[in-house]
Design a protein around this motif. Structure first.
Motif, PDB file in Angstrom:
ATOM      1  N   SER A   4       0.831  -1.207   0.000  1.00  0.00           N
ATOM      2  CA  SER A   4       0.000   0.000   0.000  1.00  0.00           C
ATOM      3  C   SER A   4       0.862   1.254   0.000  1.00  0.00           C
ATOM      4  O   SER A   4       0.442   2.305  -0.467  1.00  0.00           O
ATOM      5  N   TYR A  40      -0.469   8.488   5.488  1.00  0.00           N
ATOM      6  CA  TYR A  40      -0.474   7.022   5.618  1.00  0.00           C
ATOM      7  C   TYR A  40       0.417   6.600   6.793  1.00  0.00           C
ATOM      8  O   TYR A  40       0.040   5.772   7.616  1.00  0.00           O
ATOM      9  N   LEU A  95      -9.526  -5.079   8.021  1.00  0.00           N
ATOM     10  CA  LEU A  95      -9.430  -5.342   6.573  1.00  0.00           C
ATOM     11  C   LEU A  95     -10.636  -4.778   5.811  1.00  0.00           C
ATOM     12  O   LEU A  95     -10.507  -4.305   4.687  1.00  0.00           O
ATOM     13  N   TYR A 118      -9.964  -1.201   5.329  1.00  0.00           N
ATOM     14  CA  TYR A 118      -8.939  -1.067   4.288  1.00  0.00           C
ATOM     15  C   TYR A 118      -9.565  -1.184   2.890  1.00  0.00           C
ATOM     16  O   TYR A 118      -9.278  -0.394   1.992  1.00  0.00           O
ATOM     17  N   SER A 172      -9.699   1.759   0.112  1.00  0.00           N
ATOM     18  CA  SER A 172      -9.033   1.583  -1.187  1.00  0.00           C
ATOM     19  C   SER A 172     -10.002   1.887  -2.330  1.00  0.00           C
ATOM     20  O   SER A 172      -9.636   2.529  -3.318  1.00  0.00           O
ATOM     21  N   GLN A 232      -7.089   4.216   5.130  1.00  0.00           N
ATOM     22  CA  GLN A 232      -6.571   2.970   4.551  1.00  0.00           C
ATOM     23  C   GLN A 232      -5.454   2.417   5.451  1.00  0.00           C
ATOM     24  O   GLN A 232      -5.377   1.213   5.697  1.00  0.00           O
ATOM     25  N   GLY A 265      -6.722   0.785   8.585  1.00  0.00           N
ATOM     26  CA  GLY A 265      -7.206  -0.560   8.255  1.00  0.00           C
ATOM     27  C   GLY A 265      -6.077  -1.556   8.062  1.00  0.00           C
ATOM     28  O   GLY A 265      -6.091  -2.648   8.638  1.00  0.00           O
ATOM     29  N   SER A 266      -5.054  -1.163   7.275  1.00  0.00           N
ATOM     30  CA  SER A 266      -3.983  -2.117   6.942  1.00  0.00           C
ATOM     31  C   SER A 266      -3.161  -2.473   8.173  1.00  0.00           C
ATOM     32  O   SER A 266      -2.546  -3.534   8.254  1.00  0.00           O
ATOM     33  N   GLY A 310      -6.855  -6.839  -0.664  1.00  0.00           N
ATOM     34  CA  GLY A 310      -7.502  -6.786   0.651  1.00  0.00           C
ATOM     35  C   GLY A 310      -8.582  -7.839   0.782  1.00  0.00           C
ATOM     36  O   GLY A 310      -8.683  -8.544   1.799  1.00  0.00           O
TER      37      GLY A 310
END
Length: 409
Positions: free
Chosen positions: A23, A52, A80, A83, A87, A106, A109-110, A172
């Motif tokens: 990502s 990020y 997830l 994410y 995305s 994002q 989430g990741s 994802g």
């Protein structure tokens, strides 16, 4: 555990670990295109990288307690899902501010994937296998920055940057299905763990007060922020200043990753002869000399594309040696609070990385000097922090041969 099951677990945990690096690195070749589409500058697009990093830094601290409180799979599922939706949002974004915000979401989430994979290695494998499993996962993490921008370069050039975020969304979804179907419930939720801020903060503070923790966590993180400024500046440096196309940029980035991965593998060999402290000291001295030389050359305008690649290559090699050693010595005193210590170390590293990449977005426009100046400053600061911090360490907890810790982006 059967070999088949062992390989299956490693593959799923490896894909969880790779989601973060993919990502981060896969959209880098699309920076100039994103800037054109969203009517903004490449430096503004670089801010989406800082947001990020801020997201992963905050997420590290958030998921630690959640994964202990609710077990591993529920927080992982929710993370997830966040994410995947973020995305998808990035595909349809029309202005830079929403893009920067969605990248932050994002990252939150990741982060569930990254933190859960580390926790599950501790749950699922016998203690003696853990270093081996970590080095396999590190290989995945190491290959990601080589594959991601190269793939990203081709995707961006042939299908446009939106496609990169669609691919990340499908990654994802696949990882979500694989982890829910293929991973066992490795940990019983512990309802005694409080999610109130006070006990969590008290726990983090007790970790922070340990001199060995703060000396090596900050030395490592400050030195490592040089890597983040390189990652954030690289699209501007290579595509705007040296005018290479997205595909070539992907290959240059992959070549640079070789330096970092190669030297961290070399580190394991050198540790048979030298102690971790000697390795950190040597790496930081070399890194200081290289970055000062790099700065002088860039101030005198003596750097073309190949010289810049060469200097960065040696700089990153020093980081590949200091990083696993600072991580190992940071974690060594914590048998009990390993989860909190690891989350805090990650948060410090990514928080300082976000600051460095933010500085890049502000200062790096049409010359590579600001990037080199940031790298030189962080390297020398790290060296000073190391030498001051060492004085406060009364009894040092050393790394035994069994704790071959390797942690990194």
């Amino acid at each position: 555990m059967t070999t088949k099951k062992y390989i299956k677990l490693i593959l799923i945990l490896g894909s969880l670990t790779a989601l973060g690096p993919f990502s981060i690195d896969m959209y880098l070749p699309g920076f100039s295109e994103i800037a054109k589409d969203l009517h903004t500058s490449v430096a503004q697009v670089a801010m989406s990288l800082s947001s990020y990093f801020v997201g992963i830094s905050a997420g590290q601290l958030l998921y630690g307690p959640l994964l202990d409180r609710f077990g591993r799979k529920k927080p992982l599922f929710i993370g997830l899902m966040v994410y995947i939706l973020a995305s998808l949002g990035c595909v349809y974004v029309t202005d830079i501010d929403s893009f920067i915000f969605l990248r932050f979401i994002q990252a939150i989430g990741s982060c569930a994937a990254t933190v859960a994979s580390v926790a599950m290695v501790r749950d699922l494998f016998p203690v003696k296998d853990i270093p081996k499993v970590f080095s396999m996962l590190m290989l995945v993490v190491g290959l990601s920055p080589m594959l991601a921008p190269t793939v990203g370069g081709y995707v961006t050039e042939d299908y446009g940057w939106h496609m990169v975020f669609l691919i990340l969304m499908f990654m994802g979804i696949l990882i979500l299905i694989a982890s829910q179907v293929g991973l066992p419930n490795s940990y019983k939720p512990d309802t005694s763990i409080s999610l109130k801020p006070k006990p969590i903060i008290t726990n983090f503070l007790s970790v922070l007060k340990e001199p060995q923790f703060y000396t090596y966590a900050f030395t490592g993180a400050i030195a490592f922020s040089g890597l983040f400024s390189y990652v954030a500046a690289s699209p501007i440096v290579f595509m705007d200043i040296y005018h290479v196309d997205p595909k070539t940029y992907g290959w240059i980035f992959a070549f640079m990753s070789l330096s970092f991965i190669g030297s961290s593998q070399l580190n394991s060999i050198l540790l048979k002869k030298f102690s971790s402290e000697q390795m950190i000291f040597g790496a930081l001295i070399s890194q200081s000399v290289i970055s000062i030389l790099f700065l002088i050359l860039s101030l005198k305008n003596l750097l073309g594309l190949y010289e810049t690649i060469g200097m960065l290559f040696i700089y990153l090699a020093c980081l590949g040696i200091s990083n696993p050693n600072t991580a190992g010595l940071t974690m060594a005193p914590f048998a009990k609070n390993a989860g909190s210590a690891s989350a805090l170390m990650g948060a410090i590293q990514l928080g300082l990385g976000a600051l460095a990449s933010f500085a890049v977005g502000v200062f790096v426009k049409d010359s590579i000097t600001p990037m080199v100046a940031i790298m030189t400053t962080t390297t020398i600061t790290a060296f000073i922090v190391l030498n001051i911090g060492k004085r406060f360490i009364k009894e040092k907890v050393a790394l035994s041969d069994k704790d071959d810790l390797v942690i990194g982006h």
